[in-house]
Design an enzyme around this catalytic site. Structure first.
Site, short mmCIF file in Angstrom:
data_model
loop_
_atom_site.label_atom_id
_atom_site.label_comp_id
_atom_site.label_asym_id
_atom_site.label_seq_id
_atom_site.Cartn_x
_atom_site.Cartn_y
_atom_site.Cartn_z
N HIS A 286 0.82 -1.22 0.00
CA HIS A 286 0.00 0.00 0.00
C HIS A 286 0.85 1.27 0.00
O HIS A 286 0.36 2.34 -0.35
CB HIS A 286 -0.99 -0.02 1.16
CG HIS A 286 -0.40 0.19 2.52
ND1 HIS A 286 -0.23 -0.83 3.42
CD2 HIS A 286 0.04 1.31 3.13
CE1 HIS A 286 0.29 -0.35 4.54
NE2 HIS A 286 0.47 0.95 4.38
N ASP B 12 0.16 -7.78 1.66
CA ASP B 12 0.59 -6.38 1.66
C ASP B 12 2.12 -6.27 1.67
O ASP B 12 2.74 -5.95 2.69
CB ASP B 12 0.00 -5.67 2.88
CG ASP B 12 0.21 -4.16 2.86
OD1 ASP B 12 0.59 -3.64 1.80
OD2 ASP B 12 -0.01 -3.52 3.91
N SER C 81 4.24 2.36 7.99
CA SER C 81 3.93 1.28 7.06
C SER C 81 5.17 0.77 6.35
O SER C 81 6.03 1.55 5.93
CB SER C 81 2.94 1.77 5.99
OG SER C 81 1.65 1.89 6.51
#
Length: 282
Positions: free
Chosen positions: A83, A136, A233
């Site tokens: 992402h 992810d 992230s």
């Protein structure tokens, strides 16, 4: 540390491009010591495999353009969250982001220490599911090599580092309070690997991300207070000296009863056929 935009349920932990657009009232407060959400400062020289993803064109120059974390698993190979390279995060496909770089050896993002290395090639897992958040991960190939000491070994399936109760560390330059207070220096937080059943109960996939034990790792503290948050992230979750997870998603930052969810590195190894590389890193 983590997801793009507001760290809401099922939202990844990427730094928002325009922080002024985030309604702070919707950001959950988090218990914190004023550092990483319950963490403490660390020096990049002590954890040289932690790197920052940067785009000054997209995120400005105050913090070197940092918007996500990443981890070096080979001299020219870096893992991050899928992402982080989405058009929502970058505003364009990664191959069209001309100044996309990896920053290594820089503790304080306001400094000029370390190196800024262009990304020669990016590969985003085509099976990444933005609804469940499964798969992810993305692989970046650097234009220049990192030293061997800057490479982190990966934990394959069956490694005891994945066992519930194992102590772990998560690293990043993300939000330290859950209210948009982004760190300028690298931080780390001590957490524990938690039972899969806990995250399965908290994140059943009803109106949000679904916890999938084969593809994800549940980590944090049952009492909350130590966690990843926005801007973290793609950063590493390390246990017993090996990479076991990549910061991916969750609900709030440091909330009681809302653990962090990480991409399971053993699943990345399996999907990419990297078993021999993981074996060599033992």
């Amino acid at each position: 540390m983590r997801r793009p935009f507001v760290r809401a349920l099922a939202r990844p932990l990427v730094l928002a491009a325009a922080l002024s657009a985030i309604p702070l009232a919707s950001v959950a407060p988090a218990a914190a010591d004023g550092i990483v959400v319950g963490g403490f400062p660390v020096d990049a020289s002590e954890s040289p495999w932690v790197v920052a993803l940067s785009s000054r064109d997209r995120f400005g120059g105050t913090r070197s353009g940092q918007f996500c974390g990443a981890v070096a698993v080979g001299p020219k190979t870096v893992l991050t969250a899928a992402h982080c390279l989405s058009e929502d995060a970058l505003g364009a496909p990664p191959e069209q982001t001309r100044d996309l770089k990896v920053i290594t050896g820089r503790t304080d993002l306001r400094s000029a220490e370390g190196r800024e290395i262009p990304i020669r090639e990016s590969w985003v897992n085509p099976k990444y599911d933005s609804e469940s958040n499964a798969g992810d991960f993305a692989v970046l190939t650097l234009a220049e090599s990192l030293p061997r000491r800057a490479v982190m070994g990966m934990a394959a399936a069956g490694d005891p580092a994945y066992e519930a109760g194992t102590g772990a560390m998560v690293y990043g330059w993300g939000d330290v309070t859950g209210a948009g207070d982004y760190a300028t220096g690298l931080r780390a937080a001590r957490v524990h690997v938690l039972p899969d059943t806990l995250c399965e109960e908290v994140y059943p996939g009803m109106g949000g991300g679904a916890y999938l034990a084969d593809a994800m790792v549940c980590a944090g503290e049952k009492v909350g207070g130590r966690d990843a948050c926005q801007g973290d992230s793609g950063g590493p979750l390390v246990a017993q000296g090996k990479l076991i997870g990549l910061v991916s998603w969750g609900s709030g930052c440091g909330r009681v009863g809302s653990p962090g969810v990480y991409t399971r590195v053993s699943d990345v190894i399996r999907r990419l056929g990297w078993e021999s590389a993981a074996q060599e890193s033992k």
